[in-house]
Design an enzyme around this catalytic site. Structure first.
Site, mmCIF file in Angstrom:
data_model
loop_
_atom_site.group_PDB
_atom_site.id
_atom_site.type_symbol
_atom_site.label_atom_id
_atom_site.label_comp_id
_atom_site.label_asym_id
_atom_site.label_seq_id
_atom_site.Cartn_x
_atom_site.Cartn_y
_atom_site.Cartn_z
ATOM 1 N N LYS A 1 0.858 -1.070 0.022
ATOM 2 C CA LYS A 1 0.061 0.023 0.178
ATOM 3 C C LYS A 1 0.948 1.353 0.083
ATOM 4 O O LYS A 1 0.604 2.194 -0.785
ATOM 5 C CB LYS A 1 -0.940 0.077 1.279
ATOM 6 C CG LYS A 1 -1.707 1.297 1.383
ATOM 7 C CD LYS A 1 -2.102 1.327 2.916
ATOM 8 C CE LYS A 1 -2.849 2.689 3.315
ATOM 9 N NZ LYS A 1 -3.899 2.648 2.451
ATOM 10 N N ASN B 1 -15.661 -8.174 0.469
ATOM 11 C CA ASN B 1 -15.297 -6.692 0.502
ATOM 12 C C ASN B 1 -14.348 -6.254 -0.366
ATOM 13 O O ASN B 1 -13.859 -5.294 -0.334
ATOM 14 C CB ASN B 1 -15.246 -6.316 1.818
ATOM 15 C CG ASN B 1 -15.835 -4.939 2.114
ATOM 16 O OD1 ASN B 1 -16.303 -4.210 1.097
ATOM 17 N ND2 ASN B 1 -15.674 -4.218 3.133
ATOM 18 N N ARG C 1 -6.083 0.269 -1.019
ATOM 19 C CA ARG C 1 -7.236 0.539 0.430
ATOM 20 C C ARG C 1 -7.158 -0.574 0.917
ATOM 21 O O ARG C 1 -7.514 -1.901 0.501
ATOM 22 C CB ARG C 1 -8.449 0.776 -0.146
ATOM 23 C CG ARG C 1 -8.882 2.310 -0.141
ATOM 24 C CD ARG C 1 -9.008 2.774 1.277
ATOM 25 N NE ARG C 1 -10.253 2.116 1.891
ATOM 26 C CZ ARG C 1 -11.356 3.135 2.141
ATOM 27 N NH1 ARG C 1 -11.495 4.427 1.392
ATOM 28 N NH2 ARG C 1 -12.533 2.624 2.658
ATOM 29 N N GLU D 1 -28.306 6.917 -2.515
ATOM 30 C CA GLU D 1 -27.495 7.636 -3.413
ATOM 31 C C GLU D 1 -28.229 7.302 -4.773
ATOM 32 O O GLU D 1 -28.580 6.532 -5.324
ATOM 33 C CB GLU D 1 -26.073 6.841 -3.223
ATOM 34 C CG GLU D 1 -25.245 7.118 -4.452
ATOM 35 C CD GLU D 1 -25.132 5.890 -5.440
ATOM 36 O OE1 GLU D 1 -24.456 6.070 -6.500
ATOM 37 O OE2 GLU D 1 -25.407 4.617 -5.033
ATOM 38 N N GLU E 1 -20.831 14.014 13.277
ATOM 39 C CA GLU E 1 -20.158 12.657 13.643
ATOM 40 C C GLU E 1 -18.533 13.015 13.787
ATOM 41 O O GLU E 1 -17.741 11.998 13.484
ATOM 42 C CB GLU E 1 -20.335 11.889 12.539
ATOM 43 C CG GLU E 1 -21.897 11.212 12.174
ATOM 44 C CD GLU E 1 -22.042 10.118 11.144
ATOM 45 O OE1 GLU E 1 -21.191 9.462 10.649
ATOM 46 O OE2 GLU E 1 -23.154 10.117 10.463
ATOM 47 N N CYS F 1 -24.510 10.786 -0.195
ATOM 48 C CA CYS F 1 -24.018 10.124 1.161
ATOM 49 C C CYS F 1 -23.261 10.949 2.088
ATOM 50 O O CYS F 1 -23.376 12.391 1.907
ATOM 51 C CB CYS F 1 -22.911 9.017 0.344
ATOM 52 S SG CYS F 1 -22.416 7.808 1.796
ATOM 53 N N GLU G 1 -25.194 -6.096 -0.058
ATOM 54 C CA GLU G 1 -23.936 -6.752 -0.336
ATOM 55 C C GLU G 1 -24.042 -8.199 0.558
ATOM 56 O O GLU G 1 -23.282 -8.933 0.390
ATOM 57 C CB GLU G 1 -22.625 -5.998 -0.148
ATOM 58 C CG GLU G 1 -22.470 -5.503 1.415
ATOM 59 C CD GLU G 1 -21.196 -4.606 1.405
ATOM 60 O OE1 GLU G 1 -21.130 -3.381 0.840
ATOM 61 O OE2 GLU G 1 -20.154 -5.025 2.206
ATOM 62 N N HIS H 1 -18.179 12.233 -3.808
ATOM 63 C CA HIS H 1 -17.005 11.526 -4.422
ATOM 64 C C HIS H 1 -16.147 12.412 -5.066
ATOM 65 O O HIS H 1 -15.013 12.006 -5.146
ATOM 66 C CB HIS H 1 -17.187 10.192 -4.791
ATOM 67 C CG HIS H 1 -17.501 9.198 -3.904
ATOM 68 N ND1 HIS H 1 -18.485 8.344 -4.100
ATOM 69 C CD2 HIS H 1 -16.698 8.716 -2.971
ATOM 70 C CE1 HIS H 1 -18.576 7.531 -3.197
ATOM 71 N NE2 HIS H 1 -17.476 7.520 -2.420
ATOM 72 N N ASP I 1 -40.313 -3.226 2.644
ATOM 73 C CA ASP I 1 -40.645 -4.005 3.781
ATOM 74 C C ASP I 1 -39.833 -3.481 5.115
ATOM 75 O O ASP I 1 -40.276 -3.665 6.120
ATOM 76 C CB ASP I 1 -40.280 -5.440 3.687
ATOM 77 C CG ASP I 1 -41.204 -6.116 2.603
ATOM 78 O OD1 ASP I 1 -42.172 -5.440 2.127
ATOM 79 O OD2 ASP I 1 -40.650 -7.239 2.015
HETATM 80 N N1 GLN Z 1 -23.818 8.453 8.369
HETATM 81 C C1 GLN Z 1 -22.726 8.059 7.415
HETATM 82 C C2 GLN Z 1 -22.002 9.197 7.026
HETATM 83 O O1 GLN Z 1 -22.498 10.245 6.874
HETATM 84 C C3 GLN Z 1 -23.257 7.334 6.490
HETATM 85 C C4 GLN Z 1 -22.036 6.524 5.806
HETATM 86 C C5 GLN Z 1 -22.372 5.594 4.390
HETATM 87 O O2 GLN Z 1 -23.750 5.497 4.091
HETATM 88 N N2 GLN Z 1 -21.364 5.020 4.234
HETATM 89 O O3 GLN Z 1 -20.792 9.295 7.039
HETATM 90 ZN ZN ZN Z 2 -23.977 6.333 1.955
#
Ligand code: GLN
Ligand code: ZN
Length: 766
Positions: free
Chosen positions: A18, A122, A528, A678, A497, A739, A618, A707, A669
């Site tokens: 890496k 993953n 990564r 997204e 966060e 996101c 996934e 991104h 559901d």
């Molecule tokens: N709540 C997370 C963030 O905003 C969601 C991240 C994700 O969907 N991978 O970072």
């Molecule tokens: Zn996300």
């Protein structure tokens, strides 16, 4: 009986690859420095396996970026857009990295090839691109060079490459009017050429990875398998061809797989132990069976007694000569070396004795052979005793087993996964309390994690700043973020966060039953790596996890602050999980812990709570027949986590970067009041699926890609929202980015969100 290995981790036990790759990309080291680093990792891996006593050691399992991209380069499947790079740089490595990462240099701006998840892992591979006029030719000699390098060390290795059929199935047709499987006739000659050269250099074995033999495949693929391996047999009658399968059982492909004219067949007995009997019944004379018995996907020590019983069953039927012993799959998916975990505060000796990483798994394979085939000496017998002790200590450990938690999971009833009333009633109750405008705006949770914020955390962890100082710094950052959201007029705010390192690790660190490694890295894609937490025991929540920060953020403002949690399926999916109970049970334990947190947030006055489930898609099993069962328990687990609250508390969920079309019913559901999802990369295409299906609850299709540092214009977002409005009733629509924003910088984040709020305003004015 021989031991072999399907592949060894190539990142280096201290992530040397890496670091070297990233330095090379940054222009800090030369290409020969990088090549030397790669060579030295390969050599170390070979020597390690040689010294451990592995008889058939893989080569060409090393890769600078991805083994599927390696094949594309080997067989010359290089999309035309890279022609200029090939001409300008005249350098195989630069071309290779251009395909992996795109190329912006010397006036060229060429996009990278697409990347997608490797089966149900993953790990992400680079998707081969196929065109109507697709030609193949031997372009890169990597596989031959690696064989020669190993030979120089005295190792007659077993070169590894994805087989021709799986290679084609992994790729994507970039034009209409042909079927990728029809390319097999053009592709096979290149494989034949590779084999000719390998043979000339003295190769006796070849490993073709053909994971699709254990998946749902059509008749055409089956025919391709028969054709390819018959041709190879015709041209190389003496070559020992090993075909490997993993992550699933052969099931309906059993007859096909066992009828291929190859020397040996590898099956995964960790994922699908029940296939052994069928395979032993079906296997023709001569075919050698490779038993994948040491788990290559997880970190648990092998249960020797159990494995020895499997080996005995196979050798009783086939004889010693027709059995190989191996890990279940490539060790690419295991961390490198447990011996490097020396901090016994994070990983206690009691837990450590239950684990094995790649290096330890190699030893296990060798030990199993010794225990199975010879009259074992006292030294080896002592190892068996040690293994039995570790296994039985895990079975009974008080660290793992908590009767109360098991009881609570056992007493889950249908009511626990249901809100009090259906959405139509909840919607009214929520509207009364929340008083949100049409097209309410929100974000997905995280705000930029600047270098500064990261440096506080690292200083705090090293003890360089006190808990109180750290707390104050985070509070200041949170307050500024709240103020700024108020100022620009976001409707539902988030706290940002800043206190979180990672959305799974943060919760794992506060839950019982989780532990962490210092160095348990696994390659995710290219350079990564990820370091998944280890769920070793029954999971519960000793105390509230997010109430402190959410409550603090809410205390600063009259606006609504949204609580932010990671969902049970995502926590499960991104961790190493227990193998001593079904995944669904572990998931329910996590679900109950999250449920308690949701209830505590509600008690603290939080009216909107988001439970992120980006990984729900996934987790889907590889075989379609297993989908309903998974979706049942996964959706239920989410609902258990979400259903402890009153009607008027609004539950959000969030999903991203997956193909949702085929599970849309299951997403509905889940019955979240709002889903943010997204969308902008596909220009809202995804919404068609939601519209066709008439998604009943509220939905926030992402209006800009997070991104890229690019700031979208208001007009652009208005256009996307109009598209959304055309297919989804206005009173169901939310406005938000794709996101979380943690990888972005503040500057672009601010401009983008200001434009986003303006776009929402414009829409509600019209
Ligand atoms: N709540 C997370 C963030 O905003 C969601 C991240 C994700 O969907 N991978 O970072
Ligand atoms: Zn996300």
């Amino acid at each position: 009986m021989q031991t072999h290995n399907l592949g060894y981790p190539r990142i280096g036990s201290n992530r040397e690859l890496k670091k070297a790759c990233e330095q090379y990309w940054a222009g800090k080291i030369s290409q020969s420095d990088l090549l030397n680093k790669g060579k030295s990792i390969s050599e170390q891996n070979w020597k390690l396996q040689l010294e451990a006593g592995i008889e058939l050691i893989p080569s060409n399992d090393f890769s600078y970026y991805d083994q599927i991209l390696d094949v594309s380069l080997t067989v010359g499947a290089i999309p035309k857009r890279y022609n200029q790079v090939a001409i300008q740089s005249n350098n195989e490595m630069d071309l290779y990295f251009a395909m992996a990462r795109g190329y912006q240099k010397d006036g060229l701006d060429i996009t990278a090839m697409e990347m997608t998840k490797w089966l149900d892992t993953n790990y992400h591979y680079i998707v081969p691109e196929f065109y109507r006029d697709q030609e193949f030719k031997l372009f890169s000699n990597k596989i031959i060079n690696e064989f020669v390098s190993a030979k120089r060390l005295g190792i007659n290795s077993k070169p590894v490459i994805v087989g021709p059929v799986s290679y084609l199935l992994l790729g994507k047709e970039k034009e209409d009017g042909f079927d990728k499987l029809d390319l097999v006739k053009k592709l096979l000659p290149v494989y034949i050429q590779i084999l000719t050269e390998l043979k000339a250099h003295g190769a006796q074995w070849i490993q073709f990875d053909e994971p699709f033999l254990a998946l749902d495949i059509n008749e055409k693929a089956k025919e391709a398998y028969k054709y390819v391996y018959a041709e190879i047999k015709k041209q190389f009658p003496q070559l020992k061809v090993l075909v490997t399968t993993y992550f699933e059982g052969l099931k309906d492909n059993l007859a096909l797989a066992t009828s291929l004219p190859v020397h040996a067949l590898h099956i995964d007995l960790v994922r699908c132990p029940e296939q052994l009997d069928d395979v032993l019944n079906a296997i023709p004379d001569q075919l050698v069976l490779s038993l994948g018995i040491v788990d290559g996907r997880n970190i648990w020590k092998n249960d020797f007694e159990q494995s020895l019983a499997i080996i005995k069953k196979a050798t009783d039927k086939l004889g010693n000569d027709r059995v190989l012993i191996a890990p279940s799959c490539s060790l690419l998916h295991s961390p490198c070396d447990l011996d490097l975990e020396t901090n016994d505060k994070t990983l206690t000796p009691e837990i450590k004795q239950w684990l094995a990483f790649a290096k330890q798994k190699i030893d296990e394979v060798v030990l199993l052979k010794t225990l199975a085939s010879e009259t074992p000496d006292s030294n080896v017998l002592a190892k068996l005793e040690e293994n039995k002790k570790a296994i039985s200590s895990r079975r009974t450990s008080r660290l793992i087993h908590n009767e109360q938690i098991k009881q609570r999971v056992n007493s889950i009833v249908a009511r626990d996964s249901q809100r009090e009333n259906p959405f139509s009633i909840r919607k009214k109750a929520q509207q009364e309390v929340l008083q949100l405008p049409l097209f309410p705006t929100t974000t997905i949770g995280s705000f930029p994690q600047t270098d500064e914020v990261r440096s506080w955390r690292s200083k705090f962890k090293k003890g360089e700043i006190s808990p109180a100082e750290y707390d104050n710094l985070l509070k200041k950052e949170t307050e500024e973020t709240i103020r700024w959201q108020e100022e620009i007029g976001i409707d539902v705010l988030v706290h940002g966060e800043f206190e979180r390192n990672d959305m799974v690790e943060y919760f794992g660190e506060q839950l019982n039953g989780f532990t962490f490694t210092k160095n348990g890295w696994v390659q995710s894609y290219g350079s990564r790596c990820v370091k998944p937490p280890i769920i070793y025991g029954d999971v519960n929540r000793p105390e509230a996890m997010t109430v402190y920060w959410t409550e603090y953020a809410q205390s600063l403002t009259k606006s609504l602050v949204k609580g932010m949690l990671t969902g049970p399926v995502t926590i499960l999916q991104w961790s190493f999980v227990r193998n001593d109970q079904p995944r669904s049970v572990t998931c329910n334990q996590i679900a109950l812990a999250i449920r308690d947190e949701v209830v505590d947030l509600e008690k603290a006055g939080i009216k909107v709570i988001q439970i992120d489930e980006p990984a729900i898609r996934e987790g889907l099993p590889l075989r379609k027949a297993d989908w309903p069962n998974y979706l049942q328990w996964a959706v239920d687990a989410f609902k258990i986590s979400a259903s402890g609250v009153k009607d008027e508390t609004q539950i959000h969920t969030h999903m991203c970067y997956s193909e949702f079309n085929d599970i849309i019913q299951n997403i509905a559901d889940m019955d979240a009041d709002v889903i943010t999802i997204e969308c902008s990369r596909s220009q809202m295409e995804l919404l068609d699926a939601f519209a066709d299906f008439k998604y009943p609850n509220e939905i926030g299709p992402g209006v800009y890609d997070i991104h890229s540092p690019r700031v979208p214009s208001k007009e652009e977002m208005v256009r996307l929202l109009q598209k959304a409005k055309a297919v989804i009733p206005a009173d169901q629509l939310w406005v938000n980015p794709d996101c979380g924003l943690k990888t972005r910088h503040w500057e672009e984040t601010k401009s983008a969100l200001i434009a986003m709020v303006a776009a929402a305003k414009e829409l509600s004015a019209n």
